[in-house]
Design a protein around this motif. Structure first.
Motif, mmCIF file in Angstrom:
data_model
loop_
_atom_site.group_PDB
_atom_site.id
_atom_site.type_symbol
_atom_site.label_atom_id
_atom_site.label_comp_id
_atom_site.label_asym_id
_atom_site.label_seq_id
_atom_site.Cartn_x
_atom_site.Cartn_y
_atom_site.Cartn_z
ATOM 1 N N GLU A 128 -7.455 6.554 2.178
ATOM 2 C CA GLU A 128 -8.159 5.615 1.301
ATOM 3 C C GLU A 128 -7.226 4.494 0.842
ATOM 4 O O GLU A 128 -7.613 3.319 0.832
ATOM 5 C CB GLU A 128 -8.708 6.361 0.089
ATOM 6 C CG GLU A 128 -9.514 5.475 -0.856
ATOM 7 C CD GLU A 128 -10.098 6.254 -2.019
ATOM 8 O OE1 GLU A 128 -10.508 5.617 -3.007
ATOM 9 O OE2 GLU A 128 -10.137 7.503 -1.943
ATOM 10 N N LYS A 129 -5.993 4.844 0.478
ATOM 11 C CA LYS A 129 -5.039 3.832 0.006
ATOM 12 C C LYS A 129 -4.624 2.881 1.121
ATOM 13 O O LYS A 129 -4.290 1.727 0.868
ATOM 14 C CB LYS A 129 -3.816 4.520 -0.595
ATOM 15 C CG LYS A 129 -4.104 5.206 -1.931
ATOM 16 C CD LYS A 129 -2.893 5.921 -2.496
ATOM 17 C CE LYS A 129 -3.238 6.576 -3.838
ATOM 18 N NZ LYS A 129 -2.081 7.315 -4.422
ATOM 19 N N SER A 155 -6.752 10.940 0.379
ATOM 20 C CA SER A 155 -6.280 9.924 -0.563
ATOM 21 C C SER A 155 -5.390 8.903 0.138
ATOM 22 O O SER A 155 -5.481 7.697 -0.118
ATOM 23 C CB SER A 155 -5.511 10.591 -1.704
ATOM 24 O OG SER A 155 -4.957 9.619 -2.573
ATOM 25 N N LEU A 206 1.773 2.668 -3.304
ATOM 26 C CA LEU A 206 0.714 3.334 -4.062
ATOM 27 C C LEU A 206 0.750 4.855 -3.897
ATOM 28 O O LEU A 206 0.120 5.575 -4.667
ATOM 29 C CB LEU A 206 -0.658 2.814 -3.611
ATOM 30 C CG LEU A 206 -0.947 1.324 -3.845
ATOM 31 C CD1 LEU A 206 -2.300 0.972 -3.239
ATOM 32 C CD2 LEU A 206 -0.920 0.982 -5.328
ATOM 33 N N ARG A 253 0.831 -1.200 0.000
ATOM 34 C CA ARG A 253 0.000 0.000 0.000
ATOM 35 C C ARG A 253 0.869 1.255 0.000
ATOM 36 O O ARG A 253 0.517 2.269 -0.619
ATOM 37 C CB ARG A 253 -0.932 -0.009 1.216
ATOM 38 C CG ARG A 253 -2.086 -1.009 1.084
ATOM 39 C CD ARG A 253 -2.949 -1.023 2.320
ATOM 40 N NE ARG A 253 -2.262 -1.678 3.422
ATOM 41 C CZ ARG A 253 -2.568 -1.486 4.698
ATOM 42 N NH1 ARG A 253 -3.530 -0.644 5.032
ATOM 43 N NH2 ARG A 253 -1.927 -2.117 5.642
#
Length: 207
Positions: free
Chosen positions: A182-183, A179, A141, A138
């Motif tokens: 969320e990731k 963001s 990302l 993660r």
């Protein structure tokens, strides 16, 4: 989590049969080998396991195999077993990071207790490795800007301070924070920071 497996490495076929019978009596699966090379080829790193390892074996003794296990960064609890134990040998085994050391002839229940403890440790280690891998996946990302924001979030800075330090708007910082959460599948900043700090070593290496 896959079912646990006990590896038994001993050149004595009678010993292999004895341990296999003992483990079968408590419904534990085992895989037996008479040499270290065969064990290394068959070892499954994705399965919780431990190794019952004889010290004295031809070709490759237990300590030599243990050195190979460490060099290959195989993480598995090792229980050394030998009929010729002495204090220096036991000390050497423990200093090298073995899980425990037991002398033949052993009390069957004592060995089963050690195996139970070793398998519990293996399950914990495997779960932690999976969590670290998931975290790093993660982490990859995140964009460069999100990494910059995350650094500041972990330091406890508010959005307006981060915005000032990075020369961007507060609204942009909040968008990046959203963001990032969320990731990482985090429901709050506190949860996100806690996870990052839990994996502090991986976090520092990536930064």
């Amino acid at each position: 989590m896959p079912t646990p497996l006990v590896y038994v490495v001993d050149d004595d076929e009678g010993m292999l049969d004895s341990v296999a019978w003992l483990l079968a009596s408590v419904e534990l699966e085992c895989s037996c080998f008479q040499d270290g090379a065969a064990f290394l080829e068959a070892f499954d790193p994705e399965r919780p396991s431990c190794v019952i390892l004889d010290v004295r074996m031809p070709t490759m003794d237990g300590f030599e195999l243990f050195d190979l296990i460490r060099k290959r960064r195989i993480i598995v609890p090792i229980i050394f077993v030998t009929a010729n134990a002495n204090v220096p040998m036991a000390v050497k085994a423990m200093q090298h990071g073995s899980f425990n050391f037991i002398e033949k002839p052993y009390v069957p229940q004592d060995l089963l207790d050690l195996i139970s403890q070793a398998l519990a440790k293996s399950e914990t280690d495997l779960q932690q490795r999976k969590q670290k891998l998931d975290f790093l996946n993660r982490f990859q990302l995140l964009s460069n800007r999100e990494l910059e924001v995350l650094r500041e979030v972990v330091k406890g800075k508010q959005s307006k301070i981060i915005a000032h330090d990075l020369g961007i708007s507060c609204k942009t910082v909040d968008a990046h924070r959203s963001s990032i959460r969320e990731k990482f599948n985090s429901t709050s900043v506190a949860e996100l920071v806690n996870e990052v700090l839990t994996h502090k070593r991986e976090w520092c290496e990536e930064l």
